[in-house]
Design a protein around this motif. Structure first.
Motif, PDB file in Angstrom:
ATOM      1  N   THR A  25       0.803  -1.186  -0.055  1.00  0.00           N
ATOM      2  CA  THR A  25       0.092   0.076  -0.131  1.00  0.00           C
ATOM      3  C   THR A  25       0.803   1.419   0.087  1.00  0.00           C
ATOM      4  O   THR A  25       2.123   1.281   0.352  1.00  0.00           O
ATOM      5  CB  THR A  25      -0.716  -0.155   1.296  1.00  0.00           C
ATOM      6  OG1 THR A  25      -0.168   0.321   2.328  1.00  0.00           O
ATOM      7  CG2 THR A  25      -1.507  -1.023   1.504  1.00  0.00           C
ATOM      8  N   LEU A  76       0.170  -6.654   1.613  1.00  0.00           N
ATOM      9  CA  LEU A  76      -0.932  -7.152   1.225  1.00  0.00           C
ATOM     10  C   LEU A  76      -1.077  -8.303   0.042  1.00  0.00           C
ATOM     11  O   LEU A  76      -0.130  -8.031  -0.889  1.00  0.00           O
ATOM     12  CB  LEU A  76      -1.932  -5.875   0.889  1.00  0.00           C
ATOM     13  CG  LEU A  76      -3.294  -6.314   0.461  1.00  0.00           C
ATOM     14  CD1 LEU A  76      -4.299  -6.948   1.397  1.00  0.00           C
ATOM     15  CD2 LEU A  76      -4.017  -5.040  -0.013  1.00  0.00           C
ATOM     16  N   LEU A 104     -11.634 -10.100   4.674  1.00  0.00           N
ATOM     17  CA  LEU A 104     -10.137  -9.578   5.067  1.00  0.00           C
ATOM     18  C   LEU A 104      -9.497 -10.591   6.234  1.00  0.00           C
ATOM     19  O   LEU A 104     -10.475 -10.929   7.209  1.00  0.00           O
ATOM     20  CB  LEU A 104     -10.417  -8.086   5.579  1.00  0.00           C
ATOM     21  CG  LEU A 104     -10.817  -7.153   4.687  1.00  0.00           C
ATOM     22  CD1 LEU A 104     -10.936  -5.707   5.270  1.00  0.00           C
ATOM     23  CD2 LEU A 104      -9.976  -7.019   3.440  1.00  0.00           C
ATOM     24  N   ILE A 130      -6.484 -10.138   9.126  1.00  0.00           N
ATOM     25  CA  ILE A 130      -5.194  -9.386   9.433  1.00  0.00           C
ATOM     26  C   ILE A 130      -4.876 -10.109  10.901  1.00  0.00           C
ATOM     27  O   ILE A 130      -5.379 -10.531  11.759  1.00  0.00           O
ATOM     28  CB  ILE A 130      -5.323  -8.118   9.701  1.00  0.00           C
ATOM     29  CG1 ILE A 130      -6.117  -7.195   8.510  1.00  0.00           C
ATOM     30  CG2 ILE A 130      -4.394  -7.219  10.407  1.00  0.00           C
ATOM     31  CD1 ILE A 130      -6.619  -5.801   8.905  1.00  0.00           C
ATOM     32  N   THR A 181       1.643  -2.290  13.318  1.00  0.00           N
ATOM     33  CA  THR A 181       1.813  -2.284  11.860  1.00  0.00           C
ATOM     34  C   THR A 181       2.957  -3.214  11.248  1.00  0.00           C
ATOM     35  O   THR A 181       3.086  -4.024  10.446  1.00  0.00           O
ATOM     36  CB  THR A 181       1.387  -1.074  11.079  1.00  0.00           C
ATOM     37  OG1 THR A 181       2.580  -0.366  11.255  1.00  0.00           O
ATOM     38  CG2 THR A 181       0.268  -0.753  11.269  1.00  0.00           C
ATOM     39  N   VAL A 224      -1.575  -9.207   5.927  1.00  0.00           N
ATOM     40  CA  VAL A 224      -2.829  -8.752   5.414  1.00  0.00           C
ATOM     41  C   VAL A 224      -3.245  -9.676   4.359  1.00  0.00           C
ATOM     42  O   VAL A 224      -2.480  -9.806   3.332  1.00  0.00           O
ATOM     43  CB  VAL A 224      -2.922  -7.264   5.064  1.00  0.00           C
ATOM     44  CG1 VAL A 224      -4.429  -7.129   4.795  1.00  0.00           C
ATOM     45  CG2 VAL A 224      -2.353  -6.487   6.423  1.00  0.00           C
ATOM     46  N   ALA A 250      -6.475 -10.252   1.400  1.00  0.00           N
ATOM     47  CA  ALA A 250      -8.022  -9.703   1.162  1.00  0.00           C
ATOM     48  C   ALA A 250      -8.393 -10.635  -0.210  1.00  0.00           C
ATOM     49  O   ALA A 250      -7.556 -11.077  -0.824  1.00  0.00           O
ATOM     50  CB  ALA A 250      -7.846  -8.352   0.754  1.00  0.00           C
ATOM     51  N   GLU A 277      -5.753  -1.420  -1.574  1.00  0.00           N
ATOM     52  CA  GLU A 277      -4.425  -0.674  -0.839  1.00  0.00           C
ATOM     53  C   GLU A 277      -5.147   0.567  -0.150  1.00  0.00           C
ATOM     54  O   GLU A 277      -4.651   0.548   0.887  1.00  0.00           O
ATOM     55  CB  GLU A 277      -3.436  -0.194  -2.139  1.00  0.00           C
ATOM     56  CG  GLU A 277      -2.682  -1.294  -2.717  1.00  0.00           C
ATOM     57  CD  GLU A 277      -2.169  -0.687  -3.829  1.00  0.00           C
ATOM     58  OE1 GLU A 277      -2.152   0.216  -4.102  1.00  0.00           O
ATOM     59  OE2 GLU A 277      -1.336  -1.441  -4.392  1.00  0.00           O
ATOM     60  N   ILE A 281      -6.783  -1.092   3.208  1.00  0.00           N
ATOM     61  CA  ILE A 281      -5.998  -1.341   4.203  1.00  0.00           C
ATOM     62  C   ILE A 281      -5.126  -0.102   4.782  1.00  0.00           C
ATOM     63  O   ILE A 281      -5.015   0.044   6.252  1.00  0.00           O
ATOM     64  CB  ILE A 281      -5.136  -2.300   3.763  1.00  0.00           C
ATOM     65  CG1 ILE A 281      -5.626  -3.586   3.176  1.00  0.00           C
ATOM     66  CG2 ILE A 281      -3.685  -2.550   4.928  1.00  0.00           C
ATOM     67  CD1 ILE A 281      -6.355  -4.157   4.352  1.00  0.00           C
TER      68      ILE A 281
END
Length: 457
Positions: A28, A34, A47, A49, A202, A207, A209, A219, A222
């Protein structure tokens, strides 16, 4: 932007027809990695995470903080109390699930395309502005305490707790991530807020999706979802070895059927012998009725309804662990059979027929794991956490097929150590009196004799 080649693979979908799935590696604008699978056939997105760390980050004396904190993430955030938050989520037909495990915090979400922006905003609120209201904290705390109380009446739980406490006495894996009555009762709102800030970061986030969303949209989603989340958290722990010596440890519990948990040091994901080890485990005590342990314990002797083994791979520890139940009168015999099977496989290995049957089963069931967008998202995140490439989903079965009889038998001799097998048996088993040499018994004896090396209560 897409930073790696897209990988295409054929998966067996929930329908008889095969589906083509493309895994795209993205980063992202905010720097979050991602993995994405586009699927525009249905108007929703799944999703997943995960943040590395999990319940292992509970501070000393605060065991259960991560578990209690996670249970409160849907109990109000921002200017919404618990009821208002739930009403808002239900109005959007969105699903949010929060979980914590030994090494990870997980966040799972499903949302309709038409409500995606609103659902993301609500989830972002939960991930950045949790309330931890007193009434919600006490309600969820009561639920946790009730679960801890109920666990004291389950022999399987008692056996498992004793097993891991002695296997990893100096690591979080050695204690229940739910905590104890004492530790959970003492947790404050500040403790929960600190746990929240420590776990969701983070720089340890992974991640995935899947669904009705483009790379550009994913992008942006997230980055919006994780905006305001701390970048880093506490340092993670170091590696620990399996510490319990071989022997049998008894947990006295009044029940007609005893529960046994057994195992010893295992093998890691990054070990060159890992694939041979998982094939070996399938033959020893994996899925189905054709495993060695199932044949010897159930089919040949009728000592149990079921027995299984698994390779436990934590971030900082490994073990091979099995379990079964047997009547008190037959538990001693059953433990002896497990030891014999362990020793026989270590010394004599497996047969070609057993190897081929295991490989056929393992390669056949693997595509069936990809049953929907949720599962694909979870699998992708799991692959990222193990530093596996996207083409692993294509190559995985070839790794299984490449395992030879020589490989399995070499690993059996290396991994299976009969003299190291540690059993915890909860119940009132017969036939084990001469075999009880477990570490918990030795610790209790030392404490009674006033040995200064006995562990503190």
């Amino acid at each position: 932007m897409i930073r790696a080649l897209t990988v295409t693979l054929a998966l067996i979908a929930a329908t008889p027809a095969a589906a083509e799935v493309e895994i795209q590696e993205l980063t992202t604008p905010g720097g979050i990695d991602l993995w994405l699978v586009e699927d525009h056939s249905l108007p929703f997105v799944a999703l997943e995470i995960r943040a590395q760390g999990g319940a292992a980050l509970d501070p000393e004396g605060k065991r259960g903080a991560a578990n209690l904190m996670t249970g409160l993430l849907e109990e109000g955030s921002g200017d919404m109390d618990a009821g208002e938050f739930q009403e808002a989520r239900e109005a959007l037909a969105a699903t949010f699930e929060f979980g914590v495990y030994d090494d990870t915090l997980s966040i799972s979400a499903r949302m309709l395309t038409e409500n995606r922006d609103e659902a993301v905003a609500l989830l972002h609120q939960a991930l950045t502005e949790p309330r931890f209201d007193e009434d919600a904290v006490e309600r969820v705390r009561a639920q946790v305490l009730a679960g801890l109380d109920a666990a004291q009446r389950r022999p399987g739980t008692l056996a498992s707790r004793r097993f891991f406490a002695n296997a990893f006495p100096d690591a979080p894996y050695g204690s229940d991530s739910d905590g104890t009555v004492e530790s959970v009762s003492g947790l404050t709102r500040d403790d929960l807020m600190q746990s929240f800030q420590d776990l969701l970061v983070t720089d340890r986030a992974y991640v995935g999706a899947v669904g009705d969303i483009t790379p550009e949209e994913a992008e942006a989603l997230i980055d919006e979802l994780l905006e305001g989340v701390p970048e880093s958290g506490p340092e993670l722990g170091g590696h620990v070895d399996f510490a319990a010596p071989g022997g049998v440890d008894l947990v006295d519990f009044e029940t007609p059927q005893s529960i046994a948990i057994f195992g010893h040091q295992g093998i890691g994901w990054d070990d060159p012998d890992y694939f041979a080890a998982i094939v070996l485990n399938q033959i020893l005590g994996g899925d189905g009725f054709d495993t060695r342990l199932m044949q010897e314990l159930r089919e040949e002797r009728g000592l149990t309804y079921g027995v299984g083994t698994s390779l436990y791979v934590f971030d900082n520890a490994e073990a091979i662990v099995g379990s079964f139940a047997s009547a008190n009168a037959t538990m001693g015999e059953a433990v002896g059979v497990v030891k014999d099977v362990w020793a026989d496989l270590a010394e004599n290995g497996v047969t070609e027929a057993e190897l081929e049957a295991a490989k056929t089963y393992m390669t056949g069931e693997y595509p069936l794991r990809f049953t929907g967008n949720d599962e694909i998202a979870r699998i992708m995140v799991g692959m990222q956490m193990l530093d596996l490439p996207p083409d692993y989903v294509i190559e995985r079965n070839s790794y299984i097929e490449a395992v030879t009889l020589e490989d399995v038998n070499r690993v059996a001799a290396r991994l299976l150590q009969p003299e190291d097998l540690y059993f915890v048996v909860a119940g009132q088993p017969e036939g084990l009196e001469d075999n009880v040499v477990g570490p918990a018994e030795a610790e209790e004896d030392a404490a009674e004799e006033g040995d200064e090396t006995a562990p503190a209560e």
